[in-house]
Design an enzyme around this catalytic site. Sequence first.
Site, PDB file in Angstrom:
ATOM      1  N   GLY A 250       0.519  -1.441   0.114  1.00  0.00           N
ATOM      2  CA  GLY A 250      -0.289  -0.430   0.342  1.00  0.00           C
ATOM      3  C   GLY A 250       1.066   1.166   0.392  1.00  0.00           C
ATOM      4  N   SER A 251       0.108   2.521   0.023  1.00  0.00           N
ATOM      5  CA  SER A 251       0.714   3.487   0.206  1.00  0.00           C
ATOM      6  C   SER A 251       0.590   4.834   1.147  1.00  0.00           C
ATOM      7  CB  SER A 251       2.142   3.756  -1.207  1.00  0.00           C
ATOM      8  OG  SER A 251       2.703   2.975  -1.240  1.00  0.00           O
ATOM      9  N   ASN A 252       0.841   5.519   1.052  1.00  0.00           N
ATOM     10  CA  ASN A 252       0.628   7.484   1.403  1.00  0.00           C
ATOM     11  C   ASN A 252       1.236   8.135   0.066  1.00  0.00           C
ATOM     12  OD1 ASN A 252      -1.278   6.072   3.145  1.00  0.00           O
ATOM     13  ND2 ASN A 252       0.711   6.788   4.848  1.00  0.00           N
ATOM     14  N   ASN A 533      -4.280   4.567  -1.008  1.00  0.00           N
ATOM     15  CA  ASN A 533      -5.084   3.848  -1.387  1.00  0.00           C
ATOM     16  C   ASN A 533      -6.840   3.435  -1.625  1.00  0.00           C
ATOM     17  OD1 ASN A 533      -2.200   2.250   0.716  1.00  0.00           O
ATOM     18  ND2 ASN A 533      -2.584   2.664  -1.475  1.00  0.00           N
TER      19      ASN A 533
END
Length: 827
Positions: A250-252, A533
């Site tokens: 995932g990521s920001n 996400n």
Amino acid sequence: MARRRLKAKLPMALMAAVALMSTMAATGSPATGSPAAGQGPDRPAIRYTEYGIPHIIASNWEGLGAGYGYAAAKDNICTLADTYLMVNAQRSRYLGAGGKASPGENQNTTTNLNSDLYFQRINDNRVVERLIDQPAPNGPEPEVKEAIRGYVQGYNRYLAETGVNDISDPACRGAAWVRPITELDVYRHAHAEIIMGSADPLLDGEVNAAPPGASAASPPAASPSPASPEETATKIRDAIAASRQQGSMGSNALAVGSQGVSAGTGTSMLLANPHFPWQGKNRMWQSQLTIPGKINVSGASLLGLPAVNIGHTDDVAWSHTVATVSPFGLFDVQVDPLHPTNYLVDGTWQQMTSQQVGVDVLNPDGSIGKVTRTLWSTRYGPITTSMQGVPLPWAVSAHAVRDANMDNLRALNTWFHLDQAKDVNDVVNTLETTEGVPFFNTVASDRKGNALYADIQATPNITDAHAQSCLTLTGQLLFNQGLRLPNVPPISIFDGKRSECDWPDDPNAVAPGLLDPHKQPRLIRPDFVGNANDSAWLANPEQPLSYPRVMGDTAAPRSLRTQELILTAQNRINGTDGLPGRGFTAESMRQLLFADNSRAADLALNATVSMCQSLPFGIILVDGNLVNVSEACPILAAWKDHTYTADSRGSWLFENYWAFLTGGQAIEKLPWRVPFDPKDPVHTPNSLDSTSSAVRDAFGRAVLALRNAGIALNAPLSDIQKITRNGEQIPIHGSIHELGVLNVVTPGMVDGKPDIVFGSSFIQQVRFTADGPPQASSVLAYSQSANPNSPHYADQTKLFSAGQWVTERFTEDQIAASPALEVKVLD
């Protein structure tokens, strides 16, 4: 004086390289300090600065690739060699059939044997070779081929200089599977990274698919009966959601433009925070790549891909986040009950194609055997009998897979062009003309003061009308919002009896079956855009986006992490967060991440404490047992900052309580007094119902679980969430996605020991001003090397633990001034 002392310690060849760097620094661009065109060295040079970060400079793409290949192998030869073993379908040959492999985005997702059969089928079909031979944009562009040619030279040079028996990493020292590589190995690795969003949930089902009455891996057995559409859809959704919680990517990412930065601090900023695995082939690795006059880019890539995937040039910075687009779709094909390898299309029976796939296997006695399976395909793609472990029985019908990325090597072209971008318009043009991004959003900022969000990628061409016409009952449940969970993409299952239900070709798309890139969402603003996400809908709440359903949902609840990102950005830009001033500075953007604030605690802690304090005698009944939780009430009441910093007390208790309360369900399903309102999606739902039995039960179970584990209810996070590197325990701050903490850290077990499975990996904060070089800070949470004997095995991990950053060296002056400077010239 420092540089003069350095020269005295260097051999003559390296002295020449340092002298060259000084010359280049003197002739750099006055605006950015980048080396001027024509100033590249005759031989590639790797300049190592603090924490082992390589700054690679060359006069051409082949030399640049050679520097990257040499430096990457030096840090991570065993991880890379293991990856090449996987994509060449030889894990069973050297490591045994029953070992664990991770070809997808999760950890330990399948067996070596299944992984080998999957990749051997791709290799037998010459999928990658055919893509290499195609002209751009579908095949690699000339500079990509040159860089990969050089990468192979650099990797093999390091291996030849070191020798397999003298590799310092014990993970592969002397191993027979460590060998020189070819260009095909690198392309196969790149292709494996591009298709992992499909391989992860479908690999086992494809290699185990067998007609009714037969099994690919065992003697004939009856196929299980199909479940109802509702049951199948729910199981698939829950299985995908669980896999993403247990160890997925995932990521920001947050980009702020000219109206989002603090006055006088610059024109724009970017915060990149990918959440990638801490072990294995999806580790990120940091570098700077420079060919004077052509490319000057700094950031990180998935290890072994000789380009920067997330980083910045002189004028633009970008990051990727995992998107809510499923890169694959299924086709439900009706089969002939007497001849189940025949299937019906447009009223005519067609024959499935069969393929014998064989791989070598290491037997227990040390001999080499062979395992062969018959794998089946349709006009749509391979047959699968499971998705994410959920059975899709081959009975009345079978399910075929179409993968939007199976014919995608374009991603290499995408990243090579991003590495040379000048502004966000260049970024959009690259995404549109390559459609190579496999399953990621892109968030960017540029020197001109723009902030960009774009979800332009290799998306199946499924318009809303096409979906409505062709979805099966199970497909409707998975594709539409009725079974929505955060970060679980819409999955299509189409009626394979009708050829018109295949993905149509669009004249504006780069490749067959892909969605027109101009229909995919993008947004450029001067204040901010971001993604954590969730779908593209609220990249900025002031300008909600619309798009085909295949790209994700709209007007639906956002995850707590998305809420935290948006609220933090809005409050800082508006000056309503209690801090001085308005807009982001570099320091406040870094603090946004390492504050480790929990949105879940903001919303639910007070109600939870009230519930606890109102209990008669502090007792909760759990499974017939009386649990006294009165000790927990003051602990949570004292946890006033709601953070997951290393010294926070009460945070671990709240994390366990929240896990029991949510149980994997969507956030809106919790007992809120104020339900979700699409007109106020950032602040709703809210107000947890403290009288709910679910709240009491979850709290009692959390207290009981910690006591049974021997963990004090007020234990600081640093006592529990830590990793061991070379005998030293390192506390790790941050927490799980479900708590709405931006700095995602997911604890788990690795090789039987507590570790971090995935979470914040390469973190970079970049600031642009009207002129002058970009100013960046970064930290690679798990450090540059997986080798326990490397000095860069845990050095940045300790920085991450302390909430500290590395100040980037980008210009030639900055690199030359490093007190840790070491130079390797590739003769």
